[in-house]
Design a protein around this motif. Sequence first.
Motif, PDB file in Angstrom:
ATOM      1  N   UNK A 135      -4.146  -9.366   0.158  1.00  8.27           N
ATOM      2  CA  UNK A 135      -2.801  -8.789   0.166  1.00  8.27           C
ATOM      3  C   UNK A 135      -2.805  -7.366  -0.350  1.00  8.27           C
ATOM      4  N   UNK A 136      -3.777  -7.059  -1.225  1.00 13.05           N
ATOM      5  CA  UNK A 136      -3.835  -5.717  -1.792  1.00 13.05           C
ATOM      6  C   UNK A 136      -4.053  -4.665  -0.718  1.00 13.05           C
ATOM      7  N   UNK A 137      -4.763  -5.017   0.341  1.00  7.33           N
ATOM      8  CA  UNK A 137      -5.005  -4.054   1.418  1.00  7.33           C
ATOM      9  C   UNK A 137      -3.700  -3.684   2.115  1.00  7.33           C
ATOM     10  N   UNK A 138      -2.836  -4.675   2.293  1.00  6.80           N
ATOM     11  CA  UNK A 138      -1.558  -4.398   2.955  1.00  6.80           C
ATOM     12  C   UNK A 138      -0.613  -3.613   2.051  1.00  6.80           C
ATOM     13  N   UNK A 139      -0.934  -3.559   0.750  1.00  8.20           N
ATOM     14  CA  UNK A 139      -0.096  -2.790  -0.168  1.00  8.20           C
ATOM     15  C   UNK A 139      -0.466  -1.315  -0.197  1.00  8.20           C
ATOM     16  N   UNK A 149       1.041  -9.312   6.066  1.00  8.11           N
ATOM     17  CA  UNK A 149       1.499  -7.960   6.321  1.00  8.11           C
ATOM     18  C   UNK A 149       2.846  -7.664   5.698  1.00  8.11           C
ATOM     19  N   UNK A 150       3.684  -8.695   5.501  1.00  8.03           N
ATOM     20  CA  UNK A 150       4.988  -8.492   4.860  1.00  8.03           C
ATOM     21  C   UNK A 150       4.957  -8.903   3.392  1.00  8.03           C
ATOM     22  N   UNK A 179       5.720  -2.115  11.559  1.00  5.65           N
ATOM     23  CA  UNK A 179       6.782  -3.100  11.483  1.00  5.65           C
ATOM     24  C   UNK A 179       7.779  -2.973  12.627  1.00  5.65           C
ATOM     25  N   UNK A 180       7.882  -1.802  13.249  1.00  2.00           N
ATOM     26  CA  UNK A 180       8.788  -1.630  14.375  1.00  2.00           C
ATOM     27  C   UNK A 180       8.466  -2.532  15.544  1.00  2.00           C
ATOM     28  N   UNK A 181       7.216  -3.002  15.636  1.00  2.00           N
ATOM     29  CA  UNK A 181       6.815  -3.913  16.709  1.00  2.00           C
ATOM     30  C   UNK A 181       6.728  -5.354  16.240  1.00  2.00           C
ATOM     31  N   UNK A 182       6.967  -5.604  14.940  1.00  2.00           N
ATOM     32  CA  UNK A 182       6.738  -6.935  14.381  1.00  2.00           C
ATOM     33  C   UNK A 182       7.983  -7.582  13.786  1.00  2.00           C
ATOM     34  N   UNK A 183       9.012  -6.805  13.426  1.00  3.36           N
ATOM     35  CA  UNK A 183      10.137  -7.356  12.673  1.00  3.36           C
ATOM     36  C   UNK A 183      10.932  -8.386  13.458  1.00  3.36           C
TER      37      UNK A 183
END
Length: 754
Positions: free
Chosen positions: A712-716, A160-161, A146-150
């Motif tokens: 979405x479960x994968x991103x969790x 991803x969010x 997230x440091x490169x995406x926020x």
Amino acid sequence: MRSSRVSARRGPHRRGGRPYLSFFFRAIGLESLNSLWARFKGYAAEPEPKKKVQQKSFWVALQRCGVHLLPSAISLVLITLNLKGYFIGAELAGRPGQTSQDMALLQIVAKIQELLMVASLTAVVVHRVRHDLISGEGVPFGLVAVGSLFNQLSFFWSPGFLGPISSKAKLNATLVTLVLTCGLLAVTAGPAVAVLLLPRQRTWSAGGSTYWINGTANDLWPSEVGLEHYMPELGTVSTSKASCTSANAYTNALCPAGGYSAILNHLSSTWPTWDEWPAHSGNGILIESPQGQMWRYTLVPAVRGNIALDTAAFAAYGPTAWVASRLGADWYGAIFSTPKDGSAVSRYRFYSTMQSTIKTQVPAVRVVCGDPVILKRGERELAFPWIPEFEFASHLLPDGLWQNAQPRQLHTVTFIDGSLDNRTFTRYPRIFSVDLSNLTNTVATTGILFESPWSDEESRKVSGCVVDARWAQGSVFVEYGKPAQASIDSIPKKISLDDPYLGNDVFFPKSGSWRRINVTHDWFQAVNFPLPSEIRDQNLSNATSIEALIMSLNLPLNDSFQIARVEYAITTYFADALARVGSWRILNVTSPMRNNTITPINYNRLNNFETKILRGKESFQRPQVSNESFTEFQMKQTISGYTYLASATTDFLALAVLFLHLLIALGHTVLILVTKRSSGCWDTLPELLAVAQQSSPSETALHNTAVGIYKLATFRQRARLRVSEIDAEHVELQFDADSHPDNLPKVDVFKEYK
């Protein structure tokens, strides 16, 4: 020799050749400088050394906080400039014609500041992600990078969010809140910085001073105006030899008829014919005083039936016009007397426009005449218009048309003194005053009977006019070297385009702030004086001043439907006469005039006058006599130019963005410096990819994800950084679904890992 040297460098001190500020360079994104330094020192051939996850050192922590230094400093400067305010001038950099280029450069600076703020916020987000990966509750896979995406708005509706914050996920509330806050700041940083960094042209309060005029409020704005409110008859030592009751009183600007020549010249030279409506109505009439007793000003009129509801005018009140012009000139001299020391007032000399303003009461007059009617000898009745006290004299009819030509009529007035039936035949128009004080359903300063030229020996057309004069709350303002002008507070600043008449009207009577003015018979006689021989020709034999004004309009002698022009002549003349009330009180009229210079009263400057008037402090000595005999006025100086000053809602929203960033940066800095523990690991996307590449494959959490992720479960799936069970010197990215977090040892942050 070369190999032995390299071997020696691989000991405990192998990084001794790195720059002294290597951690600072890495924190601000200039890691390439460290690489160049290593290459310069001969360490380019060395393999990647082992590294500690964290360092406990105040000096190292201080360097890593350097990423907040520059954006925070710029934000503090912008906040200070916009809250305190800073006047620049007509040009941004003092270079004529280069403002557009300077604006372009500031836009580039705004973009750079946006990038610096995003880098600062990135350091905070990465710090939190690193903490949760190593010693916290883990990070959902969608937020690992997230440091490169926020800073990308689309990230916040991506899987991803949405996956990590869905109802089925174990919410990492602190991390999600931080990401949302920093994401909002990253998206709004650019516009916020641009709003605060780019100066705008606006008015700027630039000082002023208090001044006192001899006379009470009743002396300056009397409810009943008489000759006692004008220059007393002081003999030949006065500023003008003409007294206000003499035949040449029109030559003395301190008398009621002092503006007569200017009005007469305007009407006779500007409008030789009346084939068309006067297109310039409402633009103003320049009124000058040949001897300088009154500062020249612009009288503002509007003609009924053309661009206004009433034939009306308002004038700049004479005493305050003089004060505004004199103090404005003093202010102008003061800006060039101050040193160019970079202070706020030293930049006032670079203004674009300037204005000296005094709140005061100004005279406003409207005149409405009824339709001319044919009267024969012996007839004694005449109807006068109905004028409400706090409404327009003309009203909107049910069909939506303005009732301009035929205003409402009053009941018929009967002249019992024989003044109508005893008139004599004349070939020029005549004016007579009519006392309407006994009428209760109209507002009348005075009535005027306008008599057109007789068509024969027995009949003529006559119109009854009502003069409504008021003291209205307003202002008088002067631009340096220009005529004074007046404004009225109750005139709306924005008028609907559906109301074309209201757009140019000047008479908006408002309850409580528009006081009615009565005039004495002597005052009317002084205004409507018999023309002296020096300004009278054969066509104006025995004519009075107002009759001559009407004659100057060149109205067709047999056309009585030009009544609005008659209203215009009377309105402008009366407004000017009332503007001269109390004007003599500002001057020492007992002293003779020398070189067209009038001696003002109470003009006693204090020490450091220039500094005081530029900073809006009291600049003149207060009158030594009782303050009850003087009226205090406050001159406020305004200038225009490019300025920094928060005033609009968007400005304060932009300030909120910068304040919030400062709070986050300050909190992060304090945390790192107090604990003395900092880290530069995994703060770039390539480094995250590197640790993922060096980690054991995920058999469960990332099953079937080699060519994409749909669920979405994968991103969790919750990820952590743990020591490898195969190699204790190796750190891996592990998932809770593959191995329980308690099965693998936590990372020792002070140990060096491969």
